[in-house]
Design a protein around this motif. Structure first.
Motif, short mmCIF file in Angstrom:
data_model
loop_
_atom_site.label_atom_id
_atom_site.label_comp_id
_atom_site.label_asym_id
_atom_site.label_seq_id
_atom_site.Cartn_x
_atom_site.Cartn_y
_atom_site.Cartn_z
N THR A 110 0.87 -1.38 -0.12
CA THR A 110 -0.06 0.13 -0.13
C THR A 110 0.61 1.26 0.15
O THR A 110 0.10 2.19 -0.42
N ILE A 111 2.21 1.40 0.78
CA ILE A 111 2.75 2.24 0.42
C ILE A 111 3.36 3.12 -0.46
O ILE A 111 2.76 4.30 -0.46
N THR A 134 -5.42 -0.14 4.75
CA THR A 134 -5.36 -1.61 3.22
C THR A 134 -5.93 -0.82 2.45
O THR A 134 -5.87 0.97 1.99
N ASP A 135 -5.64 -1.32 0.56
CA ASP A 135 -6.47 -0.87 -1.09
C ASP A 135 -7.59 -1.34 -0.65
O ASP A 135 -8.23 -1.13 -1.94
N VAL A 136 -9.04 -1.89 0.23
CA VAL A 136 -9.97 -1.99 0.19
C VAL A 136 -10.42 -1.38 1.25
O VAL A 136 -10.11 -1.21 2.26
N PRO A 137 -11.68 -1.58 0.90
CA PRO A 137 -12.54 -0.42 2.13
C PRO A 137 -13.70 -1.36 3.46
O PRO A 137 -13.76 -1.42 4.30
N GLY A 138 -12.99 -3.08 3.15
CA GLY A 138 -12.85 -3.60 4.59
C GLY A 138 -13.71 -5.26 4.00
O GLY A 138 -13.73 -4.93 2.34
N VAL A 139 -14.35 -6.24 4.95
CA VAL A 139 -14.65 -7.08 3.79
C VAL A 139 -15.79 -6.71 3.33
O VAL A 139 -16.54 -6.05 3.45
N MET A 140 -15.86 -7.73 2.01
CA MET A 140 -17.53 -6.79 1.00
C MET A 140 -18.28 -8.68 1.26
O MET A 140 -17.52 -9.65 1.46
N GLU A 141 -19.37 -8.17 1.40
CA GLU A 141 -20.27 -9.42 0.79
C GLU A 141 -22.02 -8.48 -0.02
O GLU A 141 -21.84 -7.72 0.25
N ASN A 154 -9.84 1.00 3.75
CA ASN A 154 -9.61 1.89 2.80
C ASN A 154 -8.50 3.56 3.11
O ASN A 154 -8.97 4.26 3.10
N GLY A 155 -7.85 3.17 2.97
CA GLY A 155 -6.29 4.14 2.78
C GLY A 155 -6.37 5.17 1.91
O GLY A 155 -5.59 6.39 1.88
N PHE A 156 -6.71 4.67 0.21
CA PHE A 156 -6.72 6.00 -0.71
C PHE A 156 -7.97 6.24 -0.21
O PHE A 156 -8.07 7.30 -0.62
N GLN A 157 -9.08 6.11 0.77
CA GLN A 157 -10.62 6.64 0.12
C GLN A 157 -10.16 8.47 1.25
O GLN A 157 -10.16 8.02 2.37
#
Length: 257
Positions: free
Chosen positions: A12-13, A175-182, A230-233
């Motif tokens: 991610t860095i 991270t590069d994801v918003p969390g756990v998705m379902e 998500n650290g990019f958000q």
């Protein structure tokens, strides 16, 4: 205010936006923040440049003395200072340190089969408190020391968790994801039972498994809350502290709704 430890994954860095660093600067005005970072991809790239083939045992990097030297050069050197520069560019004062500085992370070898890989036995957070008292963001690379002074390569997630526990802090995994998705939606609260079910159902798979396992490790180690976000958000950290539903939060017990 309660400290917060933010762990940044090695993958991610490189691409974190300026807004991430700016939000840390704003957050420091209200609470202490410690950054802990990984660096697996950067280490692999450097090993490739040196024509050294990386090897793993049960998912852990086999760290020979030769590879340990590269790990220190990358984690405690170039990558750590790159993060410090990004903070500086965004008008945030940060100091790059390793787990060796001030005896921050004292460890012992995990397994002779994997060489200089450490299991943390003691955290001495004095150096973190000195920096935080001066409103400086500590940026910690996960390189520790054995009792005899040997350098040891430490899992970044474990380093972050142990530091959070020592500081009585909460944890964020940027991270590069918003969390756990379902079904296209973020699951905002999970516990161990939920995770077991979601793994069995094939919802938590692939790269999400180590992220979730790290968050659960934090909870089991005594950290009161761990969050994957998500650290990019933009504004995601600010929104988390405003109590908005961002990321996936992990607690030992989750109230049923």
């Amino acid at each position: 205010m309660k400290p917060i430890v933010i762990k940044i994954g090695g993958s991610t860095i490189e691409n974190l936006p300026d807004t991430f660093y700016q939000e840390i600067g704003l957050l420091m005005k209200s609470r202490p923040v410690v950054i802990v970072h990984g660096g697996g991809p950067a280490i692999n790239n450097r090993l490739k440049e040196l024509d050294i083939e990386p090897d793993f045992h049960k998912g852990l990097r086999i760290t020979t003395p030769e590879i340990m030297e590269v790990v220190e050069q990358v984690l405690a050197g170039s990558l750590n200072k790159k993060l410090v520069r990004h903070f500086y560019i965004n008008q945030v004062v940060a100091a790059g340190i390793s787990g060796q500085d001030g005896g921050l992370l004292i460890a012992e070898k995990m397994d002779e089969h994997i060489g200089l890989v450490g299991d943390i036995k003691n955290v001495q957070p004095a150096i973190l408190n000195v920096l935080l008292d001066q409103n400086i963001v500590p940026v910690v690379s996960p390189v520790g020391l054995s009792q005899s002074g040997e350098p040891l390569n430490i899992n970044a997630d474990h380093a972050a968790v142990h530091i959070a526990k020592a500081l009585n802090a909460s944890m964020l995994f940027a991270t590069d994801v918003p969390g756990v998705m379902e079904n296209g939606s973020v699951l905002h609260q999970l516990n161990q039972e939920d995770v077991t079910r979601l793994k069995a159902e094939g919802i938590i798979i692939g790269g999400m498994i180590p992220k979730v396992d790290s968050a659960l490790f934090a909870i089991e180690a005594g950290v009161d809350e761990a969050v994957i976000l998500n650290g990019f958000q933009s504004q995601v950290i600010a929104n988390y502290f405003k109590g908005k539903s961002v990321g996936t939060r992990f607690k030992k017990k989750v109230a049923q709704t």
